[in-house]
Motif scaffolding. Structure first.
Motif, mmCIF file in Angstrom:
data_model
loop_
_atom_site.group_PDB
_atom_site.id
_atom_site.type_symbol
_atom_site.label_atom_id
_atom_site.label_comp_id
_atom_site.label_asym_id
_atom_site.label_seq_id
_atom_site.Cartn_x
_atom_site.Cartn_y
_atom_site.Cartn_z
ATOM 1 N N SER A 12 -19.593 26.593 36.590
ATOM 2 C CA SER A 12 -20.208 27.810 37.333
ATOM 3 C C SER A 12 -19.904 28.400 35.297
ATOM 4 O O SER A 12 -19.214 27.707 34.403
ATOM 5 C CB SER A 12 -18.968 28.191 38.159
ATOM 6 O OG SER A 12 -18.405 29.633 37.936
ATOM 7 N N ALA A 13 -20.674 28.661 34.960
ATOM 8 C CA ALA A 13 -20.585 29.455 33.639
ATOM 9 C C ALA A 13 -21.160 31.025 33.382
ATOM 10 O O ALA A 13 -21.824 31.358 34.953
ATOM 11 C CB ALA A 13 -21.759 28.775 32.993
ATOM 12 N N SER A 14 -21.005 31.615 32.971
ATOM 13 C CA SER A 14 -21.447 32.771 32.661
ATOM 14 C C SER A 14 -22.565 33.494 31.479
ATOM 15 O O SER A 14 -22.540 32.446 30.471
ATOM 16 C CB SER A 14 -20.004 34.011 31.770
ATOM 17 O OG SER A 14 -18.915 33.779 32.997
ATOM 18 N N VAL A 15 -23.294 34.378 31.621
ATOM 19 C CA VAL A 15 -23.960 34.166 30.391
ATOM 20 C C VAL A 15 -23.555 34.719 28.942
ATOM 21 O O VAL A 15 -22.122 35.129 28.348
ATOM 22 C CB VAL A 15 -25.879 35.838 30.864
ATOM 23 C CG1 VAL A 15 -25.969 35.898 29.595
ATOM 24 C CG2 VAL A 15 -25.593 35.817 32.060
ATOM 25 N N GLY A 16 -24.125 34.177 27.975
ATOM 26 C CA GLY A 16 -23.734 33.394 26.887
ATOM 27 C C GLY A 16 -22.639 32.230 26.554
ATOM 28 O O GLY A 16 -22.233 31.643 25.292
ATOM 29 N N ASP A 17 -22.030 32.117 27.815
ATOM 30 C CA ASP A 17 -21.763 30.398 27.463
ATOM 31 C C ASP A 17 -22.521 29.388 27.068
ATOM 32 O O ASP A 17 -23.438 28.825 27.126
ATOM 33 C CB ASP A 17 -20.912 29.637 28.666
ATOM 34 C CG ASP A 17 -19.374 30.869 29.198
ATOM 35 O OD1 ASP A 17 -19.316 30.737 30.289
ATOM 36 O OD2 ASP A 17 -19.551 31.377 28.355
ATOM 37 N N ARG A 18 -21.917 28.516 26.446
ATOM 38 C CA ARG A 18 -22.578 26.945 26.211
ATOM 39 C C ARG A 18 -21.745 26.194 26.852
ATOM 40 O O ARG A 18 -21.084 25.324 27.403
ATOM 41 C CB ARG A 18 -21.756 26.951 24.571
ATOM 42 C CG ARG A 18 -22.313 25.291 23.735
ATOM 43 C CD ARG A 18 -21.574 25.611 22.131
ATOM 44 N NE ARG A 18 -21.651 23.516 22.148
ATOM 45 C CZ ARG A 18 -23.333 24.068 21.614
ATOM 46 N NH1 ARG A 18 -24.155 24.397 20.833
ATOM 47 N NH2 ARG A 18 -23.460 22.658 20.825
ATOM 48 N N VAL A 19 -22.610 25.243 27.408
ATOM 49 C CA VAL A 19 -22.651 24.494 28.050
ATOM 50 C C VAL A 19 -23.422 22.840 27.954
ATOM 51 O O VAL A 19 -24.260 23.022 28.012
ATOM 52 C CB VAL A 19 -23.529 24.655 30.191
ATOM 53 C CG1 VAL A 19 -22.499 26.079 29.781
ATOM 54 C CG2 VAL A 19 -24.601 25.296 30.268
ATOM 55 N N THR A 20 -22.460 21.790 28.756
ATOM 56 C CA THR A 20 -23.443 20.898 28.263
ATOM 57 C C THR A 20 -23.275 20.135 29.528
ATOM 58 O O THR A 20 -22.029 20.023 29.944
ATOM 59 C CB THR A 20 -22.621 20.334 27.215
ATOM 60 O OG1 THR A 20 -22.944 20.429 26.091
ATOM 61 C CG2 THR A 20 -22.682 18.107 26.888
ATOM 62 N N ILE A 21 -23.762 18.993 29.667
ATOM 63 C CA ILE A 21 -24.301 18.359 30.991
ATOM 64 C C ILE A 21 -25.128 16.738 30.541
ATOM 65 O O ILE A 21 -25.661 16.295 29.488
ATOM 66 C CB ILE A 21 -25.978 18.652 31.778
ATOM 67 C CG1 ILE A 21 -25.429 20.126 32.228
ATOM 68 C CG2 ILE A 21 -26.067 18.437 33.229
ATOM 69 C CD1 ILE A 21 -27.351 21.210 33.048
#
Lengths: 107, 131
Positions: A12-21
């Motif tokens: 779960s994340a927000s617009v503008g977040d940095r995410v890593t999979i």
């Protein structure tokens, strides 16, 4: 046969977040790991091939890294279109399984 | 513009058979491997089978080996998936896909090899296995 494992299974994340999979292979696949995006009701879309090569037309906020058995897909600044499911797939030898997928949800 | 169009999906009883077709256009078909992938709500994307550009080499996932076969008609730019002994767990959306194969170097023995990635997808055809 080589097995692929992704983590997390959902995020779960927000617009503008940095995410890593993260994607792990059960044995070395050198750098031959591909990433795909799949939106509901649509065909999958190639994002990155051979670990770090951005497919033509894919936004530069997507990047990939890794080699051997551990790989990552990073989205530097999430956009509304990015909320989808992401799959890795090894491209080194047949059979060529996908990971189980990571679904990105809006927080 | 490269296009892949699947057909042949539908409702079939357990134990039955179905043949999926994929017609292609917009690229030189004989230059590419072709692949079938399916999508299920429970398992996500599953690679099923690939066929070399000549049709001489075929690869299968364990889950469909012995039940599914793949073939291609290079004269008509088409690829097929014959599905026999269908089970409820074969219910899915089936995608035809174009496989890029790129020569790379080298195995520990020094030989070159190919790596693969799917760069073009069809829109999918739905197969439902139910009594």
């Amino acid at each position: 046969d080589i097995q692929m494992t992704q983590s997390p299974s959902s995020l779960s994340a927000s617009v503008g977040d940095r995410v890593t999979i993260t994607c792990r292979a059960s044995e070395s696949i050198r750098s031959y790991l591909n990433w795909y995006q799949q939106r509901p009701g649509k065909a999958p879309k190639l994002l990155i091939y051979a670990a770090s090569n951005l497919e033509s037309g894919v936004p530069s906020r997507f990047s990939g890294s890794g080699s051997g058995t551990e790989f990552t897909l990073t989205i530097s600044s999430l956009q509304p279109d990015d909320f989808a499911t992401y799959y890795c797939q090894q491209g080194y030898s047949s059979p060529r399984p996908f990971g189980q997928g990571t679904t990105l949800y809006i927080k | 513009q490269e296009q892949l169009l699947e057909s042949g999906g539908g409702l079939v009883k357990p134990g039955g058979s179905l043949r999926l077709s994929c017609s292609t256009s917009g690229f030189t078909f004989t230059n590419y491997f072709m692949t079938w992938v399916r999508l299920t709500p429970g398992k996500g994307l599953e690679w099923l089978s690939s066929i070399s550009s000549s049709g001489n080499n075929k690869y299968f996932a364990d889950s469909v080996k012995g039940r599914f076969s793949i073939s291609r008609d290079n004269a008509h730019n088409s690829v097929f998936l014959q599905m026999n002994s269908l089970r409820a767990e074969d219910t899915a959306v089936y995608f035809c896909a174009r496989d890029r194969h790129v020569r790379a170097c080298c195995t520990p023995g020094g030989a070159s090899f190919y790596f693969y990635y799917i760069d073009v997808w069809g829109s999918g055809t739905t197969v439902t296995v139910s009594s």
